[in-house]
Motif scaffolding. Structure first.
Motif, PDB file in Angstrom:
ATOM      1  N   PRO A 140       0.853  -1.193   0.000  1.00 29.10           N
ATOM      2  CA  PRO A 140       0.000   0.000   0.000  1.00 29.10           C
ATOM      3  C   PRO A 140       0.888   1.243   0.000  1.00 29.10           C
ATOM      4  N   PHE A 171      -1.451   5.832  -6.062  1.00 24.66           N
ATOM      5  CA  PHE A 171      -1.412   5.694  -4.609  1.00 24.66           C
ATOM      6  C   PHE A 171      -2.671   4.944  -4.143  1.00 24.66           C
ATOM      7  N   ASP A 172      -2.610   4.475  -2.890  1.00 24.75           N
ATOM      8  CA  ASP A 172      -3.761   3.763  -2.320  1.00 24.75           C
ATOM      9  C   ASP A 172      -4.537   4.603  -1.314  1.00 24.75           C
ATOM     10  N   TYR A 173      -3.855   5.536  -0.688  1.00 28.06           N
ATOM     11  CA  TYR A 173      -4.533   6.396   0.289  1.00 28.06           C
ATOM     12  C   TYR A 173      -3.718   7.677   0.398  1.00 28.06           C
ATOM     13  N   VAL A 174      -4.404   8.808   0.281  1.00 27.80           N
ATOM     14  CA  VAL A 174      -3.706  10.092   0.339  1.00 27.80           C
ATOM     15  C   VAL A 174      -4.429  11.013   1.328  1.00 27.80           C
ATOM     16  N   PHE A 227      -2.596   1.828   9.620  1.00 32.24           N
ATOM     17  CA  PHE A 227      -2.527   1.002   8.410  1.00 32.24           C
ATOM     18  C   PHE A 227      -1.379  -0.003   8.502  1.00 32.24           C
ATOM     19  N   LEU A 278      -1.836  -3.662   9.920  1.00 32.70           N
ATOM     20  CA  LEU A 278      -2.639  -4.699   9.243  1.00 32.70           C
ATOM     21  C   LEU A 278      -1.741  -5.854   8.814  1.00 32.70           C
ATOM     22  N   PRO A 289       0.599  -7.981   6.986  1.00 35.33           N
ATOM     23  CA  PRO A 289       1.378  -7.540   5.819  1.00 35.33           C
ATOM     24  C   PRO A 289       1.184  -8.385   4.564  1.00 35.33           C
ATOM     25  N   GLU A 290       1.022  -9.703   4.748  1.00 34.95           N
ATOM     26  CA  GLU A 290       0.842 -10.566   3.583  1.00 34.95           C
ATOM     27  C   GLU A 290      -0.488 -10.248   2.899  1.00 34.95           C
ATOM     28  N   SER A 291      -1.526 -10.045   3.681  1.00 35.29           N
ATOM     29  CA  SER A 291      -2.834  -9.663   3.121  1.00 35.29           C
ATOM     30  C   SER A 291      -2.740  -8.353   2.364  1.00 35.29           C
ATOM     31  N   LEU A 292      -2.052  -7.370   2.938  1.00 32.63           N
ATOM     32  CA  LEU A 292      -1.910  -6.073   2.272  1.00 32.63           C
ATOM     33  C   LEU A 292      -1.265  -6.240   0.906  1.00 32.63           C
ATOM     34  N   ILE A 312      -0.883  -9.020  -0.956  1.00 31.77           N
ATOM     35  CA  ILE A 312      -1.677  -9.854  -1.879  1.00 31.77           C
ATOM     36  C   ILE A 312      -2.878  -9.078  -2.413  1.00 31.77           C
ATOM     37  N   ASN A 313      -3.536  -8.319  -1.536  1.00 30.48           N
ATOM     38  CA  ASN A 313      -4.734  -7.603  -1.968  1.00 30.48           C
ATOM     39  C   ASN A 313      -4.390  -6.422  -2.872  1.00 30.48           C
ATOM     40  N   LYS A 314      -3.276  -5.751  -2.566  1.00 31.16           N
ATOM     41  CA  LYS A 314      -2.818  -4.678  -3.469  1.00 31.16           C
ATOM     42  C   LYS A 314      -2.488  -5.264  -4.849  1.00 31.16           C
ATOM     43  N   LEU A 340      -5.707  -5.932  -6.789  1.00 30.61           N
ATOM     44  CA  LEU A 340      -6.317  -4.696  -7.297  1.00 30.61           C
ATOM     45  C   LEU A 340      -5.527  -4.142  -8.481  1.00 30.61           C
TER      46      LEU A 340
END
Lengths: 281, 281, 281
Positions: free
Chosen positions: B124, B144-147, B224, B227, B229-232, B234-236, B239
């Protein structure tokens, strides 16, 4: 099923050809409206595997039903839907690696066919969100055509905290609907959003004060159901046509990935912690 | 890098394996956060070619770094980033046709690899916008994912007035994020927008009053970073997967086009006028 | 065309090479602005087949015209445009099946070429919406670059109620611009929206109080027209390039579908009812 039942405000109704009764689900026809109601309020309408299959079947039956022009998904109780029923996972948590893999593959097929039924639905699909929506109940909203929510509703897809990955074709639909940064806000860093934010993000169309929700929802769906049915179906099919193949492919990919995640350490630890937390309350 | 420096609020920190010091850039790890800070406040954090390369390298090193779960880009001083350092162009303006072509081709490769590093980033990516953002500092926000931005920030991509063309994959990402008309408002007729408008357009997620910006930003990135880290990752990756090939192709096209524009009469006239204006102040 | 006419605020002007006069349409050049004005206010600027062809031709001529840098579409009277002139259909309603089919195929070709001219337009296309916009006048907005509307305008695409299907490439552009749920709100269940909602949905860029509309519109288009023309054209072409093939294909599909719908029972019944309603007033 009696005539009396049809006159109460509860969405019960005559039994429908091709549909069996499913615990936690009520399916009815009201005029030109084909209505599917989540009806497991004590469990916040958490979805059992039978409910997934029941909704899928109802969507398919509505697709074939010429006597109704729109499909509505609504719910009873204070929640719209708390998402996937984690008790499935609870059983699996204590199992062997093989048992967990079997559970994951069974659930994957159910999820896959459930989401496919939304992708292939040919009538306008209207959502009436009477309270909080979680997980799969949020992600499939990207395949609805019009959603009305009470101002008491909220929208949360806590995939990363539970060691899971997005489903419901949301990894494709959400960035198209709200842009990639808002999609990551929901699907990646997993913030819970209010009804008003969901409206700003285009995930729902309308927010209504809670005490007016039932009347305004009813009025809206009756109005939509009076539109020429052939036009509705043809125009929905046109709009869906530019995304259908990609949606089917995305659903395949998402289901493969989530079945892997269900077997991951991160997921098991997260769900164990979640259930522990719940049992302490 | 001293221990003392690490105790100040400035984002300096221990040196990181694989990274050399670059003037105008500070790279640090803070807990689970990999942080890249633009640190050339007297020049409004305008990007030199070395800074482009330094950020690219830092994004690549963060990609490989398992000890952190998110990547943050922030800045020191009143500006977030005034974009490409035009002094490169100033030198070129007086050169022969061949010298200008050489400058354009060198800059094109640097720009290309810089943007590719954003496309290929797997964590992320969080942006903390402490003030005005210009040009390439705005266009890459689409990846970016969050700004989070202070209410004193603004967003401006003055390509046409400078005889240039959009980069940072923005000609693809902006229409997806905000729709084609808002994308043209920014990239074609080049209006400057406020932080609140950027939020309405989905280019940023959050606007924070300037005096709360530092505290709220820090709180958000710490949250953030906790959370799984592997999920972050993989999910990024999921997407990004639906857009990655197209993003790489768009970056190629944009870089070819902007290298041509840098050699155009319109661009030289516009930049000469811009520099003239600046030198009269 | 007289000198006097050119000094009034009405957008008349010198005749333009390659363009014939068309009833209901005024085409002019004002400085760097190529301006097309709907000028059939007594019929609420409803589009006749000649007006479709005239606008198409004007867009093509503007494309080739190097003396102007932007193209503007505006209108005279209280309406922007009430859409397709239904009198064409009225004639057809009483005809044989073959006559209706012939009418549908003629209108289909006109519509197809009209929309293609928007897809292939290479200058920034600016819309000045002075009042209500209906049908095709709304759907083509997805191919504009900047739209300013008075707060008295509204936007309505009543396809389903008229037994018709979406055109103007809107079944592709609207979901990209505003997301699938808002697109269905407009194109499927056909709600009319206000200028402010259209701005929230990204279908227009700016809403201006009615008494300031003319002055602010003029100021905006003059400002845009001063930007470097080559940059405008190149950057518009870049932005369009990622969607052009798909837009052309969508236009083909939409035109085939709407020609079928024009021959459908639902469409004939709906238009008959609409005309009946109008004639009773």
């Amino acid at each position: 099923v009696s005539e009396e039942a049809a006159s109460t405000p509860e969405p019960t109704g005559p039994s429908i050809d091709g549909l069996e009764n499913v615990d936690g689900l009520t399916v009815s026809k009201e005029g030109k409206i084909f209505k599917i109601t989540l009806n497991r309020p004590k469990k916040f309408n958490a979805l059992t595997l039978d409910m997934y299959k029941g909704i899928q079947k109802a969507l398919e039956v509505s697709n074939q039903d010429k006597s109704t022009s729109i499909t509505v998904i609504a719910a009873n109780g204070p929640y719209f839907c708390s998402g996937n029923d984690l008790t499935n996972f609870k059983a699996a948590a204590g199992g062997t690696k093989e048992q967990v893999a079997e559970m994951a593959n069974t659930a994957k097929v159910v999820l896959h066919d459930y989401v496919d039924a939304y992708i292939k639905h040919e009538k306008p699909l209207i959502g009436l969100i009477n309270g909080p929506a979680v997980g799969i109940a949020v992600t499939v909203l990207g395949m609805f055509d019009y959603v009305i929510a009470t101002d008491k509703s909220s929208f949360h897809t806590p995939f990363a905290p539970l060691g899971q990955s997005p489903e419901g074709a949301s990894s494709y639909t959400f960035p198209l609907i709200m842009g990639s940064l808002r999609a990551s806000e929901l699907l990646l860093v997993c913030k819970k959003i209010s009804a008003n934010t969901a409206k700003d993000y285009g995930l729902i169309n309308e927010v209504v004060p809670d005490n007016e929700f039932e009347a305004q929802s009813q009025k809206a769906i009756e109005s939509f159901s009076q539109l020429p049915p052939e036009s509705l179906r043809i125009n929905k099919t046109l709009l869906r046509s530019f995304h259908k193949d990609q949606l089917l492919k995305v659903n395949d990919m998402e289901c493969d990935l989530i079945a892997e995640r269900w077997q991951s350490k991160e997921c098991h630890q997260a769900i164990a912690a979640f259930i522990m937390k719940g049992s302490k309350k």
